[in-house]
Design a protein around this motif. Structure first.
Motif, PDB file in Angstrom:
ATOM      1  N   ALA A  39       0.827  -1.211   0.000  1.00  0.00           N
ATOM      2  CA  ALA A  39       0.000   0.000   0.000  1.00  0.00           C
ATOM      3  C   ALA A  39       0.860   1.260   0.000  1.00  0.00           C
ATOM      4  N   ARG A  40       1.943   1.261   0.768  1.00  0.00           N
ATOM      5  CA  ARG A  40       2.802   2.452   0.843  1.00  0.00           C
ATOM      6  C   ARG A  40       3.521   2.693  -0.480  1.00  0.00           C
ATOM      7  N   PHE A  41       4.051   1.614  -1.087  1.00  0.00           N
ATOM      8  CA  PHE A  41       4.702   1.780  -2.382  1.00  0.00           C
ATOM      9  C   PHE A  41       3.697   2.230  -3.436  1.00  0.00           C
ATOM     10  N   GLN A  42       2.486   1.671  -3.424  1.00  0.00           N
ATOM     11  CA  GLN A  42       1.460   2.095  -4.374  1.00  0.00           C
ATOM     12  C   GLN A  42       1.192   3.584  -4.232  1.00  0.00           C
ATOM     13  N   ASP A  43       1.069   4.043  -3.004  1.00  0.00           N
ATOM     14  CA  ASP A  43       0.817   5.450  -2.730  1.00  0.00           C
ATOM     15  C   ASP A  43       1.950   6.321  -3.272  1.00  0.00           C
ATOM     16  N   LEU A  44       3.186   5.935  -2.983  1.00  0.00           N
ATOM     17  CA  LEU A  44       4.339   6.707  -3.458  1.00  0.00           C
ATOM     18  C   LEU A  44       4.403   6.727  -4.984  1.00  0.00           C
ATOM     19  N   ILE A  45       4.094   5.602  -5.607  1.00  0.00           N
ATOM     20  CA  ILE A  45       4.150   5.510  -7.066  1.00  0.00           C
ATOM     21  C   ILE A  45       3.039   6.351  -7.696  1.00  0.00           C
ATOM     22  N   LEU A  46       1.805   6.210  -7.204  1.00  0.00           N
ATOM     23  CA  LEU A  46       0.682   6.946  -7.780  1.00  0.00           C
ATOM     24  C   LEU A  46       0.816   8.452  -7.589  1.00  0.00           C
ATOM     25  N   LYS A  47       1.437   8.870  -6.501  1.00  0.00           N
ATOM     26  CA  LYS A  47       1.629  10.301  -6.265  1.00  0.00           C
ATOM     27  C   LYS A  47       2.824  10.857  -7.031  1.00  0.00           C
ATOM     28  N   GLY A  48       3.567   9.984  -7.703  1.00  0.00           N
ATOM     29  CA  GLY A  48       4.698  10.441  -8.504  1.00  0.00           C
ATOM     30  C   GLY A  48       5.968  10.655  -7.709  1.00  0.00           C
ATOM     31  N   ALA A  49       5.989  10.241  -6.461  1.00  0.00           N
ATOM     32  CA  ALA A  49       7.189  10.417  -5.631  1.00  0.00           C
ATOM     33  C   ALA A  49       8.309   9.479  -6.073  1.00  0.00           C
ATOM     34  N   LEU A  50       7.931   8.350  -6.655  1.00  0.00           N
ATOM     35  CA  LEU A  50       8.908   7.409  -7.192  1.00  0.00           C
ATOM     36  C   LEU A  50       8.745   7.406  -8.708  1.00  0.00           C
ATOM     37  N   GLU A  51       9.750   7.861  -9.397  1.00  0.00           N
ATOM     38  CA  GLU A  51       9.668   8.014 -10.844  1.00  0.00           C
ATOM     39  C   GLU A  51       9.844   6.677 -11.558  1.00  0.00           C
ATOM     40  N   ASN A  54       3.386   3.958 -15.249  1.00  0.00           N
ATOM     41  CA  ASN A  54       2.180   3.788 -14.452  1.00  0.00           C
ATOM     42  C   ASN A  54       1.019   4.702 -14.825  1.00  0.00           C
ATOM     43  N   GLU A  55       1.017   5.262 -15.997  1.00  0.00           N
ATOM     44  CA  GLU A  55      -0.103   6.134 -16.382  1.00  0.00           C
ATOM     45  C   GLU A  55      -1.427   5.378 -16.360  1.00  0.00           C
ATOM     46  N   HIS A  56      -1.414   4.124 -16.822  1.00  0.00           N
ATOM     47  CA  HIS A  56      -2.660   3.345 -16.823  1.00  0.00           C
ATOM     48  C   HIS A  56      -3.128   3.065 -15.387  1.00  0.00           C
ATOM     49  N   LEU A  57      -2.173   2.918 -14.448  1.00  0.00           N
ATOM     50  CA  LEU A  57      -2.536   2.695 -13.046  1.00  0.00           C
ATOM     51  C   LEU A  57      -3.157   3.950 -12.444  1.00  0.00           C
ATOM     52  N   LYS A  58      -2.600   5.107 -12.807  1.00  0.00           N
ATOM     53  CA  LYS A  58      -3.173   6.369 -12.328  1.00  0.00           C
ATOM     54  C   LYS A  58      -4.580   6.564 -12.876  1.00  0.00           C
ATOM     55  N   LYS A  59      -4.761   6.198 -14.150  1.00  0.00           N
ATOM     56  CA  LYS A  59      -6.079   6.323 -14.774  1.00  0.00           C
ATOM     57  C   LYS A  59      -7.076   5.390 -14.081  1.00  0.00           C
ATOM     58  N   LYS A  89      -6.911   4.317 -10.996  1.00  0.00           N
ATOM     59  CA  LYS A  89      -7.165   4.848  -9.657  1.00  0.00           C
ATOM     60  C   LYS A  89      -8.156   6.007  -9.722  1.00  0.00           C
ATOM     61  N   ARG A  90      -8.005   6.872 -10.722  1.00  0.00           N
ATOM     62  CA  ARG A  90      -8.947   7.988 -10.912  1.00  0.00           C
ATOM     63  C   ARG A  90     -10.359   7.460 -11.094  1.00  0.00           C
ATOM     64  N   GLU A  91     -10.501   6.450 -11.962  1.00  0.00           N
ATOM     65  CA  GLU A  91     -11.820   5.874 -12.223  1.00  0.00           C
ATOM     66  C   GLU A  91     -12.409   5.248 -10.957  1.00  0.00           C
ATOM     67  N   GLU A  92     -11.560   4.587 -10.180  1.00  0.00           N
ATOM     68  CA  GLU A  92     -12.015   4.004  -8.910  1.00  0.00           C
ATOM     69  C   GLU A  92     -12.520   5.090  -7.964  1.00  0.00           C
TER      70      GLU A  92
END
Length: 162
Positions: A55-67, A115-120, A122-125
């Motif tokens: 969950a923490r890595f997902q959060d960091l990735i989706l927020k763009g903190a990890l490129e 991860n653009e598709h993952l962000k998309k 998450k937005r839809e969710e």
């Protein structure tokens, strides 16, 4: 000072780490690129440790903190930093890879996936959740302007926490 992407936690000697001490669980930092990020393990959380890490890595990735293409700490190093079994980290990395957040290169390690598709997704969710809440709010008589006002308050609070 460690930037945790959602809050900045000061660990200078002037506040005796009081900001950090309120966290339940074990806090560790690791260096990825030029930023320091926190992995917070809450031993009172009912979720397994590997799920907290995922969950923490997902959060960091989706927020763009990890490129994209950033190398993650090795399983062994992160396990040592967190003082947990390497199998727990491996399980978290396997789950992140299964979900498309990271990819692995044999002999080189694990890296952040595009991860653009993952962000998309998450937005839809989030939008589906909002629509469900709107229907629920309408069902109990909450007016549209009240709901919009609360959403605006949420955005204002979020800016204060940044």
């Amino acid at each position: 000072m460690y930037n945790d992407c959602t809050k900045t936690i000061s660990t200078d000697n002037t506040n005796n780490n009081s900001d950090v001490n309120h966290w339940i669980g074990f806090i560790v930092h690791y260096l990825l690129g030029k930023e320091k990020h926190l992995i917070i393990l809450d031993y009172k959380d009912s979720r397994p440790i590997y799920e907290q890490i995922v969950a923490r890595f997902q959060d960091l990735i989706l927020k763009g903190a990890l490129e994209v293409d950033t190398q993650l700490p090795s399983v062994r190093n992160l396990a040592m930093e967190l003082s947990i079994n390497p199998n727990t980290i491996q399980r978290a990395y396997t789950e992140l890879e299964r979900q498309g957040f990271i990819y692995s290169i044999k002999g080189r390690g694990n890296f952040i996936a595009a991860n653009e598709h993952l962000k998309k997704e998450k937005r839809e969710e989030i939008f589906r959740s909002i629509l469900k809440l709107v229907k629920e709010a309408r069902g109990i008589g909450i007016k549209e302007d009240e709901l919009i006002h609360k959403i605006a308050e949420g955005y204002k609070e979020d800016r204060v926490d940044d």
